[in-house]
Design a protein around this motif. Structure first.
Motif, PDB file in Angstrom:
ATOM      1  N   LEU A 115       0.662  -1.083   0.197  1.00  0.00           N
ATOM      2  CA  LEU A 115      -0.155   0.191   0.235  1.00  0.00           C
ATOM      3  C   LEU A 115       1.071   1.317  -0.205  1.00  0.00           C
ATOM      4  O   LEU A 115      -0.096   2.168   0.080  1.00  0.00           O
ATOM      5  N   LEU A 116       2.397   0.994   0.356  1.00  0.00           N
ATOM      6  CA  LEU A 116       3.166   2.224   0.022  1.00  0.00           C
ATOM      7  C   LEU A 116       4.203   1.524  -1.004  1.00  0.00           C
ATOM      8  O   LEU A 116       4.506   0.967  -1.350  1.00  0.00           O
ATOM      9  N   THR A 117       4.756   2.712  -1.721  1.00  0.00           N
ATOM     10  CA  THR A 117       5.574   3.171  -2.574  1.00  0.00           C
ATOM     11  C   THR A 117       6.578   2.431  -1.913  1.00  0.00           C
ATOM     12  O   THR A 117       6.887   2.557  -0.557  1.00  0.00           O
ATOM     13  N   VAL A 118       7.905   1.888  -2.331  1.00  0.00           N
ATOM     14  CA  VAL A 118       9.188   2.096  -1.906  1.00  0.00           C
ATOM     15  C   VAL A 118       9.960   3.108  -0.986  1.00  0.00           C
ATOM     16  O   VAL A 118       9.975   2.896   0.488  1.00  0.00           O
ATOM     17  N   GLU A 119       9.760   4.039  -1.618  1.00  0.00           N
ATOM     18  CA  GLU A 119       9.401   5.639  -1.154  1.00  0.00           C
ATOM     19  C   GLU A 119       8.570   6.035   0.352  1.00  0.00           C
ATOM     20  O   GLU A 119       9.864   6.724   1.285  1.00  0.00           O
ATOM     21  N   GLU A 120       7.703   5.645   0.306  1.00  0.00           N
ATOM     22  CA  GLU A 120       6.648   6.036   1.436  1.00  0.00           C
ATOM     23  C   GLU A 120       7.886   5.069   2.212  1.00  0.00           C
ATOM     24  O   GLU A 120       6.791   5.473   4.148  1.00  0.00           O
ATOM     25  N   GLU A 121       8.004   3.619   2.935  1.00  0.00           N
ATOM     26  CA  GLU A 121       8.366   3.124   3.513  1.00  0.00           C
ATOM     27  C   GLU A 121       9.043   2.927   5.070  1.00  0.00           C
ATOM     28  O   GLU A 121       9.692   3.080   5.239  1.00  0.00           O
ATOM     29  N   TYR A 122       9.439   4.334   3.795  1.00  0.00           N
ATOM     30  CA  TYR A 122      10.506   4.814   4.760  1.00  0.00           C
ATOM     31  C   TYR A 122      10.180   6.043   6.019  1.00  0.00           C
ATOM     32  O   TYR A 122      10.860   7.000   7.214  1.00  0.00           O
ATOM     33  N   ASP A 123       9.174   6.617   5.245  1.00  0.00           N
ATOM     34  CA  ASP A 123       8.821   7.481   6.197  1.00  0.00           C
ATOM     35  C   ASP A 123       7.151   7.192   7.152  1.00  0.00           C
ATOM     36  O   ASP A 123       6.641   7.051   7.097  1.00  0.00           O
ATOM     37  N   ARG A 124       7.654   7.348   8.405  1.00  0.00           N
ATOM     38  CA  ARG A 124       7.091   6.937   9.619  1.00  0.00           C
ATOM     39  C   ARG A 124       5.788   7.107   9.781  1.00  0.00           C
ATOM     40  O   ARG A 124       4.756   6.583  10.319  1.00  0.00           O
ATOM     41  N   GLY A 125       5.287   8.397   9.816  1.00  0.00           N
ATOM     42  CA  GLY A 125       4.098   9.160   9.646  1.00  0.00           C
ATOM     43  C   GLY A 125       3.477   8.347   8.481  1.00  0.00           C
ATOM     44  O   GLY A 125       1.851   7.885   8.470  1.00  0.00           O
ATOM     45  N   LYS A 126       3.365   8.033   7.253  1.00  0.00           N
ATOM     46  CA  LYS A 126       3.297   7.695   6.051  1.00  0.00           C
ATOM     47  C   LYS A 126       2.338   5.560   6.370  1.00  0.00           C
ATOM     48  O   LYS A 126       1.839   5.244   6.394  1.00  0.00           O
ATOM     49  N   VAL A 127       3.129   4.929   7.527  1.00  0.00           N
ATOM     50  CA  VAL A 127       3.988   3.967   7.677  1.00  0.00           C
ATOM     51  C   VAL A 127       2.235   3.121   8.902  1.00  0.00           C
ATOM     52  O   VAL A 127       1.839   2.861   8.566  1.00  0.00           O
ATOM     53  N   PHE A 128       2.160   4.592   9.866  1.00  0.00           N
ATOM     54  CA  PHE A 128       1.117   4.893  10.606  1.00  0.00           C
ATOM     55  C   PHE A 128       0.071   5.281  10.337  1.00  0.00           C
ATOM     56  O   PHE A 128      -1.289   5.790  10.466  1.00  0.00           O
TER      57      PHE A 128
END
Length: 191
Positions: A115-128
């Motif tokens: 549900l997240l792009t590879v780049e977004e996986e590093y953004d903890r705000g998006k992960v949660f």
């Protein structure tokens, strides 16, 4: 869903925290599988194969401004399960792939999609960000339902960790066509 009047830590509701073994989980799945596991007809007239499964189709789902990778397997299915994994996991997770293969053998299709792009996986705000994940899951589900090989099949979610909260949230939206949600170790939210 039910909201208890006094909801404390989840541990207050359990007396046994013993980890289930993989063998126990497989046995429980086997017991609940339709008799099609040996090639017998399922209740919907489909036949589940007991021979090796076809490889997953690599798919890309347009979800608003991003394109999300996934793996889709649709045997002669009685329904489709969308895996909604949590933080630190992906469509490549050996556990998710193993459970998906068991579901495929039981006559269910599966979609493992990030549900997240590879780049977004590093953004903890998006992960949660449950709202972001639930919105993406709804878009993935709409894409899935539009696929010809899925037409008319019920869709369910298998959510783990943060993905369980996203699955519950997406399924609760008005107009959702999700037939079932399984939450494994989820981070459900109230309100």
């Amino acid at each position: 869903m039910e909201t208890p009047t006094a909801l404390w830590a989840i541990g207050a509701w359990y007396t046994d925290f013993t980890q289930n073994t993989d063998e126990q989980v497989v046995e429980l799945l086997r017991r609940t599988a339709p008799p099609a596991a040996d090639g017998a007809a399922t209740g919907k007239g489909h036949v589940a194969k007991s021979d090796p499964l076809e490889p997953a189709d690599e798919v890309t789902v347009d979800a608003g401004p991003v394109r999300l990778p996934g793996q889709l397997v649709i045997p002669e299915a009685a329904g489709v399960v969308v895996f909604v994994h949590g933080s630190g996991s992906s469509r490549h997770s050996p556990r998710n792939r193993y459970v998906a293969s068991l579901l495929n053998r039981a006559g269910l299709g599966t979609l493992l999609c990030d549900l997240l792009t590879v780049e977004e996986e590093y953004d903890r705000g998006k992960v949660f960000d449950i709202e972001l994940l639930a919105g993406r899951l709804a878009q993935v589900t709409n894409w899935l339902i539009d696929q010809p090989q899925v037409a008319g099949l019920p869709v369910g979610y298998f959510g783990a960790s943060t993905g369980a909260a996203a699955a519950l949230s997406a399924a609760a939206e008005p107009g959702s066509r999700v037939a079932a949600v399984v939450s494994r170790g989820g981070r459900g939210r109230l309100g």
